[in-house]
Motif scaffolding. Structure first.
Motif, PDB file in Angstrom:
ATOM      1  N   ALA A  20      -3.783 -18.589  57.944  1.00  0.00           N
ATOM      2  CA  ALA A  20      -3.256 -17.897  56.800  1.00  0.00           C
ATOM      3  C   ALA A  20      -1.901 -18.259  56.522  1.00  0.00           C
ATOM      4  O   ALA A  20      -1.210 -18.417  57.471  1.00  0.00           O
ATOM      5  CB  ALA A  20      -3.137 -16.309  56.951  1.00  0.00           C
TER       6      ALA A  20
ATOM      7  N   GLY B 271      -7.994 -14.340  60.110  1.00  0.00           N
ATOM      8  CA  GLY B 271      -6.793 -14.820  60.094  1.00  0.00           C
ATOM      9  C   GLY B 271      -6.866 -16.257  59.575  1.00  0.00           C
ATOM     10  O   GLY B 271      -5.981 -17.001  59.658  1.00  0.00           O
TER      11      GLY B 271
ATOM     12  N   ASP C 232       0.580 -19.181  59.445  1.00  0.00           N
ATOM     13  CA  ASP C 232       0.506 -18.363  60.631  1.00  0.00           C
ATOM     14  C   ASP C 232       0.192 -18.748  61.781  1.00  0.00           C
ATOM     15  O   ASP C 232      -0.998 -18.888  62.291  1.00  0.00           O
ATOM     16  CB  ASP C 232      -0.357 -17.044  60.235  1.00  0.00           C
ATOM     17  CG  ASP C 232      -0.019 -16.056  61.211  1.00  0.00           C
ATOM     18  OD1 ASP C 232       0.814 -15.819  61.964  1.00  0.00           O
ATOM     19  OD2 ASP C 232      -0.886 -14.906  61.320  1.00  0.00           O
TER      20      ASP C 232
ATOM     21  N   ARG D 203      -8.224 -19.153  56.533  1.00  0.00           N
ATOM     22  CA  ARG D 203      -8.810 -19.346  55.113  1.00  0.00           C
ATOM     23  C   ARG D 203      -9.390 -20.622  54.882  1.00  0.00           C
ATOM     24  O   ARG D 203      -9.136 -21.549  55.818  1.00  0.00           O
ATOM     25  CB  ARG D 203      -7.324 -19.372  54.461  1.00  0.00           C
ATOM     26  CG  ARG D 203      -7.761 -19.393  52.791  1.00  0.00           C
ATOM     27  CD  ARG D 203      -6.386 -19.446  52.046  1.00  0.00           C
ATOM     28  NE  ARG D 203      -5.453 -20.405  52.340  1.00  0.00           N
ATOM     29  CZ  ARG D 203      -5.425 -21.584  51.924  1.00  0.00           C
ATOM     30  NH1 ARG D 203      -6.648 -21.820  51.147  1.00  0.00           N
ATOM     31  NH2 ARG D 203      -4.855 -22.674  52.235  1.00  0.00           N
TER      32      ARG D 203
END
Length: 435
Positions: free
Chosen positions: A332, A410, A339, A412
């Motif tokens: 993410a 978490g 992250d 993408r």
């Protein structure tokens, strides 16, 4: 007696390289992260900085490596191939000087101009940021603005597409880079052709189209690559065989001008109304493009490496007549604020089920993740890729899309890579450019 090969790097590209070598060689790995996919295939893994030449040589000598294959450009720039070759370990990867074709964009363009390489765009080079910024502000027409060094695929800004001239000039002034290449904006469809090279000899692989932009519909900032696809055969749906071979002639002219080059030469092209023009060269496999071509290559990768080591003619690689679609799962916030350090789970059974559902193959390639005793964690880069392999692009895309259910919270993905709608838009775009 089995060959011992050291693979340097811990991303998806290196997982694909390891997978291609593992059936025929005893493979060891050296990387700054612990990649579980590589770890499951390798006889041993050393966790250290891939640019630490002394540590790389020491490990190669410890395992008595017969050859080494370098994945990341950072290791090439650091002279890892030079150090290994000096230590008597044949390395399938160019020296730091030869790798300047990638690592120094100003050198790359000046080299192309000097050797009259076909497809060279108009360009100017600068060694001061202020001079480059002033040029960008005043130049007529749109331009691509590139720092000369390595930026992980995220350093280029294109006016008339991503930014205005004023925004591009502001980017130059605030980037911290001094040396720049400013070149004409190329309009068309990008594609990649990678070639195995040794001492003036070249062997081609199928064309691949990568997707650099972060979000669906080619929106958002550039990334290291959110996914890619290849067709059944050497070409892509929006290109003709002649256009493919025009790109090949550019690579051939480049190899002729680099007589001592060994490794993979990656040509990234823009297919324009004047034919293919060179966006850039890379001195190694692309990531994700390696995950498209290596799984469908029938010729053992080890045969190419050992032929290069022995000074023999490189075998002409054979490829399955199948299409591939690769899609990445990324942390993410990637690429601007990824992250890192978040624990993730990857359901490998989902990948296998996707292949069964569509009658093709599904492959999982771990990339920049850290496999610790307490779990699997993200880094600041891409986490893993899935590749669908089938007789045509739509089926391969369906496999990859279903396999992406392996990505938990978490992460993408860019869902539109390889879809019929996106591929058709590429065909229509090139048709409009040719008219």
């Amino acid at each position: 007696m089995s060959e011992t090969v050291l693979v340097i790097g811990g991303g998806g590209r290196e997982h694909a390289i390891t997978r291609a070598l593992a059936p025929d060689a005893e493979v060891y790995a050296l990387a700054s992260n612990r990649n579980p996919g590589i770890g499951s295939l390798a006889a041993g893994t050393e966790i250290t900085d891939e640019t630490d030449t002394a540590a790389v040589v020491a490990y190669a000598e410890r395992i008595d490596a017969d050859a080494a294959v370098i994945g990341p450009e950072s290791a090439l720039a650091a002279g890892v191939a030079d150090a290994l070759n000096d230590a008597g370990v044949f390395t399938f990867g160019p020296t730091a000087e030869a790798a300047r074709i990638e690592t120094d964009k100003a050198y790359q363009r000046e080299f192309m101009a000097e050797h009259e390489i076909p497809g060279t765009p108009e360009f100017e080079t600068f060694d001061e940021a202020e001079a480059a910024a002033a040029y960008v502000e005043d130049v007529e027409g749109d331009v691509a603005v590139k720092p000369t060094g390595l930026t992980g695929g995220k350093g280029v800004r294109v006016t008339g597409d991503q930014v205005s001239h004023a925004e591009a000039a502001e980017y130059v002034r605030g980037s911290g880079h001094d040396e720049w290449v400013i070149e004409e904006r190329l309009v068309g469809e990008e594609f990649t052709v990678q070639a195995f090279v040794n001492d003036g000899e070249m062997r081609l692989t199928p064309a691949v189209q990568d997707h650099k932009r972060a979000y669906e519909g080619d929106e958002g900032p550039n990334t290291g690559g959110m996914g890619s696809y290849s067709d059944a055969g050497a070409t892509l749906p929006f290109m003709t065989p002649q256009e493919y071979y025009s790109a090949a002639s550019v690579l051939e002219a480049t190899v002729d001008a680099l007589p001592e080059y060994t490794g993979v030469l990656y040509g990234q092209f823009m297919l324009t109304d004047e034919g293919p023009k060179v966006v850039e060269f890379n001195a190694r496999f692309g990531d994700p493009e390696a995950m498209n071509v290596l799984p469908v290559m029938e010729t053992p990768l080890l045969d190419i490496v050992t032929a290069a080591r022995e000074g023999e003619s490189l075998p002409e690689p054979a490829f399955e007549n199948r299409a591939t679609v690769c899609k990445y799962a990324v942390p993410a916030g990637y690429p601007t604020d990824p992250d890192a350090g978040s624990e993730i789970e990857v359901d490998e059974s989902t990948v296998a089920a996707a292949a069964d559902a569509h009658g093709g193959d599904a492959l999982l390639f771990y990339a920049s993740v850290d496999d610790r005793e307490d779990g699997l964690f993200t880094t600041t880069s891409r986490s893993f890729a899935v590749v669908g392999v089938a007789d045509d692009i739509p089926t391969a895309e369906s496999i990859a899309a279903d396999a992406l259910a392996a990505a938990g919270e978490g992460l993408r993905v860019r869902e539109d890579v390889g879809t019929e709608e996106l591929v058709e838009s590429r065909i229509d775009h090139m048709a409009s450019i040719r008219d």
